[in-house]
Design an enzyme around this catalytic site. Structure first.
Site, PDB file in Angstrom:
ATOM      1  N   GLU A 178      85.410  46.926  43.298  1.00  0.00           N
ATOM      2  CA  GLU A 178      85.419  48.277  42.751  1.00  0.00           C
ATOM      3  C   GLU A 178      84.726  48.305  41.391  1.00  0.00           C
ATOM      4  O   GLU A 178      84.823  47.371  40.592  1.00  0.00           O
ATOM      5  CB  GLU A 178      86.852  48.803  42.651  1.00  0.00           C
ATOM      6  CG  GLU A 178      87.471  49.059  44.024  1.00  0.00           C
ATOM      7  CD  GLU A 178      88.847  49.685  43.980  1.00  0.00           C
ATOM      8  OE1 GLU A 178      89.184  50.427  44.924  1.00  0.00           O
ATOM      9  OE2 GLU A 178      89.596  49.437  43.019  1.00  0.00           O
ATOM     10  N   CYS A 227      82.568  50.128  34.026  1.00  0.00           N
ATOM     11  CA  CYS A 227      83.485  48.986  34.103  1.00  0.00           C
ATOM     12  C   CYS A 227      83.071  48.137  35.304  1.00  0.00           C
ATOM     13  O   CYS A 227      83.186  48.564  36.447  1.00  0.00           O
ATOM     14  CB  CYS A 227      84.921  49.481  34.248  1.00  0.00           C
ATOM     15  SG  CYS A 227      86.152  48.164  34.242  1.00  0.00           S
ATOM     16  N   CYS A 229      92.620  51.434  33.985  1.00  0.00           N
ATOM     17  CA  CYS A 229      92.723  50.025  33.610  1.00  0.00           C
ATOM     18  C   CYS A 229      93.904  49.358  34.313  1.00  0.00           C
ATOM     19  O   CYS A 229      95.031  49.847  34.267  1.00  0.00           O
ATOM     20  CB  CYS A 229      92.892  49.930  32.097  1.00  0.00           C
ATOM     21  SG  CYS A 229      93.007  48.259  31.470  1.00  0.00           S
ATOM     22  N   CYS A 252      98.024  38.213  36.493  1.00  0.00           N
ATOM     23  CA  CYS A 252      98.731  38.927  35.425  1.00  0.00           C
ATOM     24  C   CYS A 252      99.679  39.932  36.075  1.00  0.00           C
ATOM     25  O   CYS A 252      99.272  40.729  36.922  1.00  0.00           O
ATOM     26  CB  CYS A 252      97.741  39.632  34.509  1.00  0.00           C
ATOM     27  SG  CYS A 252      96.630  38.495  33.640  1.00  0.00           S
ATOM     28  N   CYS A 257      91.124  37.877  41.808  1.00  0.00           N
ATOM     29  CA  CYS A 257      91.311  37.255  40.504  1.00  0.00           C
ATOM     30  C   CYS A 257      92.288  36.096  40.656  1.00  0.00           C
ATOM     31  O   CYS A 257      93.196  36.146  41.490  1.00  0.00           O
ATOM     32  CB  CYS A 257      91.855  38.280  39.508  1.00  0.00           C
ATOM     33  SG  CYS A 257      91.894  37.704  37.789  1.00  0.00           S
ATOM     34  N   CYS A 304      98.984  43.793  36.343  1.00  0.00           N
ATOM     35  CA  CYS A 304      97.658  44.204  36.796  1.00  0.00           C
ATOM     36  C   CYS A 304      97.595  44.227  38.321  1.00  0.00           C
ATOM     37  O   CYS A 304      97.938  43.238  38.979  1.00  0.00           O
ATOM     38  CB  CYS A 304      96.606  43.240  36.242  1.00  0.00           C
ATOM     39  SG  CYS A 304      94.918  43.611  36.746  1.00  0.00           S
TER      40      CYS A 304
END
Length: 391
Positions: free
Chosen positions: A115, A128, A368, A139, A135, A142
């Site tokens: 994305e 962005c 975010c 985290c 990933c 997230c």
């Protein structure tokens, strides 16, 4: 591991199986493009000039068809079309938020998807960009962190995100002209899916292309790389890319940061702060941005604010306070507006800019911490996410 040892996950840098057929010129450095042209028969004495011409067509004017490169001979254009391609990621879907934010789902080699988010603002626009499919950092606040890493993106797939956004915005100048209009895509932030410093070489090459004065022409000050704290690669970022640096900080004690940003278990707060104090561009008073997501009852107390300013004292910095953007199954809640304002005031009184980031694109899951490939949307249960977060 020594501080100079490369830690990029090279085994995941490219698709497992390389596509057969003509080579893609997108993503190649100038030197690599020159070598590719020479390998396919371009005389060495002409190669540098040819690279300059092709580069301008691809990156200044957005041309995807060799036949349109009219300052090259027809015979040479035919040779290029036979041996090379100009390919960027495929846009699968585009969503537009009620606030104007655009989210693109793009498909890359192997059928994987990432994305990309464009955020329009008055007088500027920020893209962005993602650097990995998924990933490794997990985290806990997230959404991307709930998706396992598939692989790193290539330089072509990274700069290709910029190119497809410019396509959609209609921002390529007419060939042979220079646009005088304000730039719609004026800034890049490497804050999308993935940890950029775990894919250093490809991120570096893509950003060098974005900054090239004969192409997309973005200033290094218009590019910000955000890391969760890959300490050995921080100085290298200044030396080899030269862009602005942001750090996903989010906590003021190792105990809390270990849960929020698990990479802290490898390089703790003290090691991270030491690397930031030594960051080469800090000596020129270039500010480092500290990103701090505001989580109700987790990291948002007055004591946290006072610890934060003590930790970064002496570092030219800006503190971006980010109201938590919730996603399905998230184990946290956003801090109240009053709590965020109180935290911000403490930081501001200590002499640091402490803007509160306005959430953008929440209605299309583009804010975010909310990015996640549509093909990887398997939901963890709340119980499982809370267990992963150590709650």
């Amino acid at each position: 591991m020594s501080a100079t040892a490369p830690i990029t996950q090279d085994v995941m840098t490219i698709p497992r199986k390389q596509a057969e057929g003509p080579m893609n010129l997108v993503g190649l450095t100038r030197d690599a493009m020159r070598a590719a042209l020479i390998a396919e028969g371009t005389p060495e004495k002409q190669a540098k000039m040819r690279v300059g011409q092709i580069w301008q067509w691809i990156y200044q004017w957005g041309t995807r068809d060799f036949a349109d490169m009219t300052n090259l001979s027809k015979a040479f254009r035919a040779e290029l079309a036979e041996k090379f391609v100009i390919e960027v990621p495929e846009v699968v879907t585009k969503q537009v938020s009620e606030d104007g934010t655009r989210k693109y789902l793009v498909r890359i080699a192997g059928g994987h998807e990432v994305e990309v988010v464009y955020i329009p603002e008055e007088g500027r626009g920020t893209l962005c960009v993602s650097s990995q499919v998924g990933c490794t950092l997990t985290c806990s606040f997230c959404h991307t962190g709930t998706q396992k890493l598939v692989r790193n993106l290539t330089a072509a797939e990274i700069i290709g995100q910029v190119m497809v956004a410019r396509d959609d915005l209609g921002e390529w100048p007419v060939p042979g002209t220079i646009s005088e209009a304000p730039r719609l895509l004026s800034n890049i932030v490497l804050m999308g899916m993935g940890e950029p410093l775990y894919n250093f070489e490809n991120v570096r090459d893509a950003m060098k292309i974005a900054m090239d004065p004969e192409g997309i022409q973005l200033s290094r000050r218009r590019i910000t790389l955000s890391t969760s704290g890959v300490v050995p690669e921080i100085a290298r970022t200044a030396e080899e890319i030269g862009c602005q640096l942001a750090v996903s900080f989010h906590a003021t004690t190792d105990e809390v940061r270990n849960n929020l940003v698990p990479i802290n278990k490898r390089w703790n707060i003290a090691e991270l702060i030491e690397a930031l104090r030594a960051y080469p561009r800090v000596s020129n008073s270039e500010r480092i941005t500290f990103e701090y997501v505001m989580l109700d009852g987790v990291n948002d107390s007055d004591a946290d604010a006072y610890r934060l300013v003590e930790l970064i004292r002496g570092i030219p910095a800006k503190i971006n306070l980010i109201p938590f953007n919730e996603w399905p199954g998230a184990p946290y809640k956003r801090s109240s507006n009053n709590r965020i304002r109180a935290f911000s005031e403490i930081v501001y009184q200590a002499g640091y800019a402490s803007p509160v980031r306005k959430p953008r694109g929440e209605d299309i899951m583009a804010a975010c911490g909310q990015l996640k490939s549509a093909t990887e949307r398997e939901r963890k249960s709340r119980k499982q996410i809370e267990a992963d977060a150590g709650m």
